[in-house]
Design an enzyme around this catalytic site. Structure first.
Site, PDB file in Angstrom:
ATOM      1  N   ASP A  32      61.912  47.026  65.932  1.00  0.00           N
ATOM      2  CA  ASP A  32      61.077  47.980  65.191  1.00  0.00           C
ATOM      3  C   ASP A  32      61.563  49.420  65.381  1.00  0.00           C
ATOM      4  OD1 ASP A  32      59.599  45.612  64.968  1.00  0.00           O
ATOM      5  OD2 ASP A  32      58.186  46.201  66.534  1.00  0.00           O
ATOM      6  N   GLU A 194      55.359  43.391  56.143  1.00  0.00           N
ATOM      7  CA  GLU A 194      55.094  44.296  57.266  1.00  0.00           C
ATOM      8  C   GLU A 194      56.176  45.369  57.333  1.00  0.00           C
ATOM      9  OE1 GLU A 194      54.955  41.613  60.663  1.00  0.00           O
ATOM     10  OE2 GLU A 194      57.126  41.625  60.872  1.00  0.00           O
ATOM     11  N   HIS A 256      62.542  45.442  59.698  1.00  0.00           N
ATOM     12  CA  HIS A 256      61.732  46.534  60.285  1.00  0.00           C
ATOM     13  C   HIS A 256      62.533  47.830  60.430  1.00  0.00           C
ATOM     14  CE1 HIS A 256      57.839  47.600  62.308  1.00  0.00           C
ATOM     15  NE2 HIS A 256      58.509  48.716  62.082  1.00  0.00           N
ATOM     16  N   ARG A 286      66.409  41.098  70.000  1.00  0.00           N
ATOM     17  CA  ARG A 286      66.687  41.943  68.833  1.00  0.00           C
ATOM     18  C   ARG A 286      67.275  43.271  69.276  1.00  0.00           C
ATOM     19  NH1 ARG A 286      60.874  41.651  66.068  1.00  0.00           N
ATOM     20  NH2 ARG A 286      60.299  41.782  68.266  1.00  0.00           N
TER      21      ARG A 286
END
Ligand SMILES: *[C@@H]1O[C@H](CO)[C@@H](O)[C@H](O)[C@H]1NC(C)=O
Length: 325
Positions: A32, A194, A256, A286
């Site tokens: 993110d 999202e 993201h 990630r």
């Protein structure tokens, strides 16, 4: 004036005005990601799950070993845990930090909260307010010349995008449903919308968002394009397309993202996370990647964005060694 003069002189004598970098910028806790530039620094934020941290550096490559600061950690029951997707936004000269937090027990308590900072992103922050009335994650800000809007992911029939006007940095109007996961690229394993991120280019306003289940390699970016006239709170003001970025060159589940500009404002860059696991990953595997965006003659973004191989040496953003005073 002075800035452009220095810039021209540097170009005349052929000095490099950018430093090379390679991905990943952050190899663990890199999900993110969000980057913003301000007065000669890049500020990087990612989800650490246990606190909110800001890392800063004077070059993109420098973020790998940048100066780090924890700006939020709390024992408060409703916002102690599962700290995700922090983003820094400047409103009327003050920096605000929007982030997702919840309770220790489960992910059911996730809400969007805001901290108030100062004139620099590296000033101290104080807790200010909860923004979303119910379950909400991944908030970002969308801007028109007149207004600021908060856009985030909440629950309707499925996990979907919501939008509300930001009346003050810490209060919103009643939310409206902006986008639901209704097309195949948004429905791999589970229907999900999202991680929205605003992009302004060639006179148009866009929102990218992350689609499908993050535990698959098909976690990817979709695109919403605003028609520029209809109230952005209305879902029919937006046209959906995509995917505009998906797995490439050994990077899976690319998503993201955020957008940021080079110090000299001449370039737009994208930052996003990916995993090298072909099955996808929604946890610690990630990493953070960034690359320059390309635009066509009309100023429209060129899609899809293709993630480069990990570790490739690339030219960094323009203007890195120009000091602004
Ligand atoms: C990138 O570099 C890291 C660290 O040296 C290494 O472990 C990894 O295998 C490399 N990946 C690729 C795709 O070159």
């Amino acid at each position: 004036m002075r800035f452009s003069l220095i810039f021209s002189l540097l170009s005349l004598v052929g000095l490099s005005i950018q430093e090379d970098y390679s991905n990943p910028l952050k190899s663990s806790q890199g999900s993110d990601p969000f980057i913003v530039t301000d007065l000669g620094y890049y500020y990087l934020l990612t989800s650490t799950w246990s606190d909110v941290q800001i890392t800063r550096a004077k070059t993109l490559e420098g973020l790998k070993t940048g100066e780090k600061k924890v700006v939020y950690r709390s024992e408060e029951i409703i916002r102690c845990c599962y700290l995700w997707s922090p983003e820094l936004w400047k409103i009327d000269g003050v920096w605000y930090l929007y982030f997702t937090a919840g309770t220790k027990e489960s992910l059911d308590g996730q809400r969007v909260h805001v901290l108030t900072g100062g004139k620099s992103p590296f000033d101290d922050f104080t807790y200010t307010a909860q923004l979303t009335p119910s379950w909400g994650i991944d908030a970002t800000i969308f801007r028109t010349p007149e207004k600021n809007y908060l856009v985030w992911s909440g629950i309707a029939m499925w996990q979907s995008l919501f939008i509300a006007e930001l009346l003050t940095p810490s209060t919103i109007t009643s939310p409206t449903l902006l986008s639901e996961p209704t097309i195949p690229l948004e429905q791999v394993q589970n229907p999900v919308n999202e991680g929205p991120a605003a992009l302004y280019a060639g006179g148009k306003s866009y929102l990218t968002y992350s689609a499908s289940d993050c535990w698959t390699a098909d976690y990817q970016l979709g695109l919403l394009t605003w028609d520029g006239v209809t109230d952005p709170l209305r879902a029919d003001a937006w046209t959906k397309s995509g995917p505009v970025m998906n797995s490439a060159n050994g990077n899976y589940g690319t998503g993201h993202n955020g957008f940021f500009t080079s110090f000299d404002q001449s370039e737009t860059w994208i930052v996003y996370h990916a995993t090298s696991r072909p099955s996808g990953n929604c946890g610690a595997q990630r990493y953070t990647m960034a690359q320059k965006m390309n635009f066509n003659g009309e100023g429209a973004p060129i899609w899809p964005v293709i993630a480069p191989p990990l570790n490739a040496t690339l030219p960094g953003p323009a203007g890195e060694d120009i000091e602004l005073h």
